[in-house]
Scaffold this motif. Structure first.
Motif, short mmCIF file in Angstrom:
data_model
loop_
_atom_site.label_atom_id
_atom_site.label_comp_id
_atom_site.label_asym_id
_atom_site.label_seq_id
_atom_site.Cartn_x
_atom_site.Cartn_y
_atom_site.Cartn_z
N CYS A 121 31.59 -7.79 -21.91
CA CYS A 121 31.19 -6.53 -21.23
C CYS A 121 30.91 -6.91 -19.36
CB CYS A 121 29.81 -6.56 -21.80
SG CYS A 121 28.90 -4.39 -21.58
N ALA A 122 30.84 -6.36 -18.78
CA ALA A 122 30.38 -6.00 -17.19
C ALA A 122 29.19 -6.29 -17.16
CB ALA A 122 30.88 -4.86 -16.03
N TYR A 123 28.67 -6.92 -16.00
CA TYR A 123 27.35 -6.82 -15.20
C TYR A 123 27.26 -7.49 -14.12
CZ TYR A 123 27.30 -12.11 -15.25
OH TYR A 123 27.97 -13.04 -15.49
N GLY A 124 26.36 -7.11 -13.54
CA GLY A 124 25.84 -7.16 -12.52
C GLY A 124 25.43 -8.40 -11.98
N GLN A 125 25.14 -9.00 -11.08
CA GLN A 125 24.44 -10.27 -10.61
C GLN A 125 23.19 -9.95 -10.48
OE1 GLN A 125 26.76 -13.82 -9.15
NE2 GLN A 125 28.17 -13.08 -9.26
N THR A 126 22.31 -10.80 -10.03
CA THR A 126 20.99 -9.96 -9.21
C THR A 126 20.26 -10.17 -7.84
OG1 THR A 126 19.25 -11.40 -10.60
CG2 THR A 126 19.36 -9.61 -11.17
N ARG B 151 18.00 2.09 -12.13
CA ARG B 151 17.34 3.98 -11.92
C ARG B 151 16.35 3.07 -13.36
NH1 ARG B 151 18.82 8.73 -11.82
NH2 ARG B 151 20.98 8.12 -11.19
N ARG B 152 14.94 3.36 -12.41
CA ARG B 152 13.32 3.21 -13.38
C ARG B 152 13.51 3.84 -14.32
NH1 ARG B 152 8.50 1.86 -11.47
NH2 ARG B 152 6.94 2.54 -12.59
N THR B 153 13.44 5.16 -14.87
CA THR B 153 13.96 5.69 -16.14
C THR B 153 14.53 5.71 -17.09
OG1 THR B 153 15.48 7.11 -15.13
CG2 THR B 153 13.37 7.99 -14.68
N ILE B 154 15.99 3.98 -16.94
CA ILE B 154 16.14 3.94 -17.46
C ILE B 154 15.81 2.32 -17.93
CG2 ILE B 154 18.59 1.86 -17.42
CD1 ILE B 154 19.07 4.64 -18.21
N LEU B 155 15.50 1.78 -17.22
CA LEU B 155 14.15 0.46 -16.81
C LEU B 155 13.18 0.63 -18.25
CD1 LEU B 155 13.61 -1.24 -13.47
CD2 LEU B 155 15.04 -2.39 -16.23
N GLU B 156 12.54 2.00 -17.79
CA GLU B 156 11.56 2.29 -18.83
C GLU B 156 12.00 2.31 -21.04
OE1 GLU B 156 10.46 6.21 -18.03
OE2 GLU B 156 9.44 5.97 -16.24
N LYS B 157 13.89 2.74 -20.95
CA LYS B 157 13.92 2.90 -22.02
C LYS B 157 14.16 1.58 -22.73
CE LYS B 157 15.67 7.27 -21.28
NZ LYS B 157 17.40 7.98 -20.74
N SER B 158 15.22 0.17 -21.65
CA SER B 158 15.34 -0.70 -21.69
C SER B 158 14.57 -1.93 -21.81
CB SER B 158 16.83 -0.86 -20.81
OG SER B 158 16.67 -1.14 -20.13
N GLY B 159 13.86 -2.06 -21.97
CA GLY B 159 12.46 -2.76 -21.33
C GLY B 159 13.29 -3.70 -19.87
N LEU B 160 12.03 -4.90 -19.77
CA LEU B 160 12.46 -4.98 -18.53
C LEU B 160 13.17 -6.31 -18.88
CD1 LEU B 160 8.94 -4.88 -16.32
CD2 LEU B 160 10.57 -3.20 -16.53
N PHE B 161 13.37 -7.27 -17.72
CA PHE B 161 14.16 -9.26 -18.49
C PHE B 161 13.16 -9.56 -18.81
CE2 PHE B 161 15.24 -7.85 -13.17
CZ PHE B 161 16.67 -7.68 -13.80
N ARG B 162 14.13 -9.72 -19.72
CA ARG B 162 13.14 -11.31 -20.89
C ARG B 162 12.19 -12.51 -19.90
NH1 ARG B 162 16.25 -11.08 -26.57
NH2 ARG B 162 18.00 -9.40 -25.77
N PRO B 163 11.26 -12.74 -20.08
CA PRO B 163 10.40 -13.26 -18.79
C PRO B 163 10.59 -14.85 -18.89
CG PRO B 163 8.44 -12.30 -20.24
CD PRO B 163 10.34 -11.63 -20.88
N TYR B 164 10.86 -15.32 -20.61
CA TYR B 164 11.06 -16.49 -20.92
C TYR B 164 12.58 -17.49 -20.46
CZ TYR B 164 6.27 -16.29 -21.82
OH TYR B 164 4.62 -16.09 -21.81
N THR C 33 15.47 -18.57 -18.34
CA THR C 33 15.84 -19.14 -17.30
C THR C 33 17.47 -18.82 -16.73
OG1 THR C 33 16.44 -21.21 -18.15
CG2 THR C 33 13.93 -21.05 -17.60
N THR C 34 18.72 -18.42 -17.61
CA THR C 34 19.61 -18.35 -16.46
C THR C 34 19.91 -16.85 -17.17
OG1 THR C 34 21.63 -18.99 -15.90
CG2 THR C 34 20.32 -20.27 -18.16
N GLY C 35 20.74 -16.27 -17.26
CA GLY C 35 21.35 -14.77 -18.23
C GLY C 35 20.66 -14.27 -18.54
N GLY C 36 19.91 -14.34 -16.83
CA GLY C 36 18.74 -12.60 -17.53
C GLY C 36 19.82 -10.95 -16.81
N ASP C 37 20.34 -11.62 -16.05
CA ASP C 37 21.09 -10.80 -15.16
C ASP C 37 22.11 -9.71 -16.08
OD1 ASP C 37 22.50 -12.92 -14.86
OD2 ASP C 37 22.87 -12.37 -12.88
#
Length: 325
Positions: free
Chosen positions: A167-172, A178-191, A193-197
């Motif tokens: 699946c496509a993705y963009g690097q951070t 969009r902020r409203t999307i993050l409200e639905k999807s959740g944020l990054f996995r805080p723990y 260490t790589t692959g979060g983007d």
């Protein structure tokens, strides 16, 4: 899950919403002066941008530099700290939680955004279906052989991640959500260490929360690795990322190059490619980078596989942080 190139977006419509730029920083004291200069040079209206610079438990003078910059720079800088979790994704989450913008933009401390970066990156969000926008990442001109090899391979470019077979993705290093999307999807996995983007983009796209757009003219520049040690660290991290994304999303694992194939390709390089490339170099039809393409490629492939093989996803890396209301 559409991915399109919006490089020709007409900015005459002057779509300038309030945005928040989040930049995680770890021991980035030496990068901050150039970074701030790039932020000052942005053509986006200064009153509509806040920069949340998040120190991730640095051992140098990063945070004191940020405090000074916030006090004296004519742009809105908010120095923040994430000292509990040593992860760039935890630092990004800290910035997102404090952000007041309608759109959250990401880059890194060692990146150099070009002047029209923000102006161009934000334009596709005029369309309500757009959830994520990725800009391009290009390299600084380098004389170092390893950097030239990476540049030839376009290692940093988003074109590799945007055409990922899963699946496509963009690097951070150059991404906006969009902020409203993050409200639905959740944020990054805080723990993580790589692959979060990849993880956050895939969660958004797989849930059909919106589309991903690519703006090739919204550019940040980055430096390639210039030593064997740095190169090995980079490709080992790619391997760990692949393992983590395999466990989180079912991504195919990278295959190991069998010894028979490895030594065949190395022998072929020694006996065939070196003589051929040497002649081309003498006649200026080739370069030393072309001569070293095979051994460097074999080296990075083995290092990446090693990183993948050794990695094990920590249980707490499965946690997805929510955006506070």
């Amino acid at each position: 899950m559409n991915v399109s190139d919006s490089a020709q977006t007409n900015t005459s419509t002057k779509f300038f919403p309030r945005i928040s730029v989040v930049i995680p920083i770890y021991n980035g004291e030496s990068d901050l002066s150039e970074l701030i200069s790039c932020l000052l040079a942005q053509t986006y209206p200064k009153k509509l941008v806040e920069y949340l610079l998040v120190d991730n438990n640095s051992s140098d003078r990063t945070f004191s530099f940020l405090e000074t910059a916030a006090e004296h720079c004519p742009i809105e800088i908010h120095p923040l700290s994430e000292n509990q979790i040593q992860s760039s994704y935890a630092a990004r989450n800290k910035g997102i939680q404090a952000a007041g913008g309608e759109f959250i933009v990401f880059t890194d401390a060692d990146c150099r955004p070009q002047p029209r970066w923000l102006e161009l990156l934000i334009q596709p969000f005029m369309r309500s279906e757009v959830a994520i926008v990725a800009g391009e990442i290009t390299a600084f001109p380098e004389k170092n052989l390893l950097a030239k090899f990476a540049d030839r391979q376009e290692t940093l470019s988003q074109k590799h991640t945007l055409t990922h077979p899963f699946c496509a993705y963009g690097q951070t290093a150059n991404l906006a959500i969009r902020r409203t999307i993050l409200e639905k999807s959740g944020l990054f996995r805080p723990y993580l260490t790589t692959g979060g983007d990849a993880d956050i983009c895939w969660r958004i796209l797989k849930q059909n929360l919106g589309t991903l757009e690519f703006v090739s003219d919204a550019i940040v520049r980055h430096r390639h690795r210039t030593s064997i040690r740095e190169l090995a660290s980079q490709w080992r991290r790619y391997g760990r990322s692949n393992r983590y994304l395999h466990e989180l999303h079912g991504v195919d694992l990278m295959r190991e190059i069998p010894n028979k194939e490895y030594y065949y390709r190395l022998t072929r390089w020694l006996l065939k490619e070196i003589p051929q490339q040497s002649i081309k170099i003498l006649t200026t039809k080739s370069s030393v980078v072309d001569l070293l393409n095979t051994p460097i490629g074999l080296f990075t492939a083995r290092i990446r596989y090693s990183g993948q093989k050794e990695a094990k996803l920590p249980e707490n890396a499965k946690i997805i942080q929510c955006l506070d209301s």
